[in-house]
Design a protein around this motif. Structure first.
Motif, short mmCIF file in Angstrom:
data_model
loop_
_atom_site.label_atom_id
_atom_site.label_comp_id
_atom_site.label_asym_id
_atom_site.label_seq_id
_atom_site.Cartn_x
_atom_site.Cartn_y
_atom_site.Cartn_z
N TYR A 1 -5.21 6.29 1.04
CA TYR A 1 -6.33 6.64 0.17
C TYR A 1 -7.70 6.46 0.96
O TYR A 1 -7.71 5.66 2.01
CB TYR A 1 -6.38 5.62 -0.76
N GLN B 1 -6.60 5.18 -10.12
CA GLN B 1 -5.65 5.40 -8.94
C GLN B 1 -5.07 4.27 -8.73
O GLN B 1 -3.80 4.31 -8.16
CB GLN B 1 -6.40 5.64 -7.80
N ASN C 1 -0.62 12.93 -10.70
CA ASN C 1 -1.85 12.60 -9.98
C ASN C 1 -2.12 14.12 -9.07
O ASN C 1 -2.06 14.22 -7.92
CB ASN C 1 -1.46 11.55 -8.89
N LEU D 1 -9.97 1.44 -4.50
CA LEU D 1 -9.37 2.96 -4.98
C LEU D 1 -10.14 3.35 -6.12
O LEU D 1 -11.10 2.73 -6.79
CB LEU D 1 -7.86 2.69 -5.82
#
Length: 182
Positions: A99, A39, A139, A35
């Motif tokens: 992701y 994150q 986010n 990540l």
């Protein structure tokens, strides 16, 4: 290197629940994806979420491949929190743990992967007419990425997340052979 606004055409979503040499190789590479800094509070890496998906028959893990290289990961969940975030949970799937490795972000691959979800969703739950997800309000980069991938905010919030309030977003999955919102 892809220009920032170019849309990659060599993106493939590969189910990771099949037993094949290709899948085994991709699984080994996916657990090495990371990540982006900061994150970790919003999502779990495949090294942690892939083994959990393997033990849950409602979850189907997948890899995002760009030109045959694993660059991202996600899970299609047939149960999860669907009862809490959509009026028709039997006709939806939940996109979770999605992701891209930081090296591959900002190239349009995530957007393209979101737009390419339909065949994967149909293979997991043929009757699904939408993909839903929750994304943390803190986010904004992820919110923008999901919007560019065809997701829209429902106006609802999910408050059961570990890292604070989340927006509920959805993307229709048109019925095969026809257009529409199902």
């Amino acid at each position: 290197m892809i220009a920032e606004h170019a849309v990659p055409t060599s993106v493939e979503l590969l189910r990771l629940d099949a037993d094949s040499p290709r899948t085994a190789e991709v699984r080994r590479k996916v657990v090495g994806l990371r990540l982006a800094p900061g994150q970790q509070r919003f999502s779990g890496e495949a090294a942690h979420t892939l083994p959990r998906a393997d033990t849950d028959p409602n979850r189907v893990p997948f890899a995002v491949l760009y030109r045959q290289t694993p660059v991202g990961f996600g899970i299609i969940d047939q149960r999860g929190i669907l009862d809490e975030i959509t009026a028709a949970p039997a006709e939806a799937v939940l996109l979770r743990a999605f992701y891209l490795d930081p090296e591959w972000q900002g190239r349009g691959i995530g957007r393209t992967a979101c737009l390419a979800l339909d065949p994967l969703v149909r293979s997991v739950r043929p009757e699904a007419n939408e993909v839903v997800l929750t994304v943390n309000e803190a986010n904004p980069a992820a919110v923008r990425a999901y919007r560019s991938g065809g997701f829209t905010a429902t106006g609802e919030r999910y408050l059961g997340g570990d890292a604070g309030p989340q927006l509920v977003m959805r993307r229709p999955v048109p019925y095969e052979g026809g257009a529409g919102d199902g």
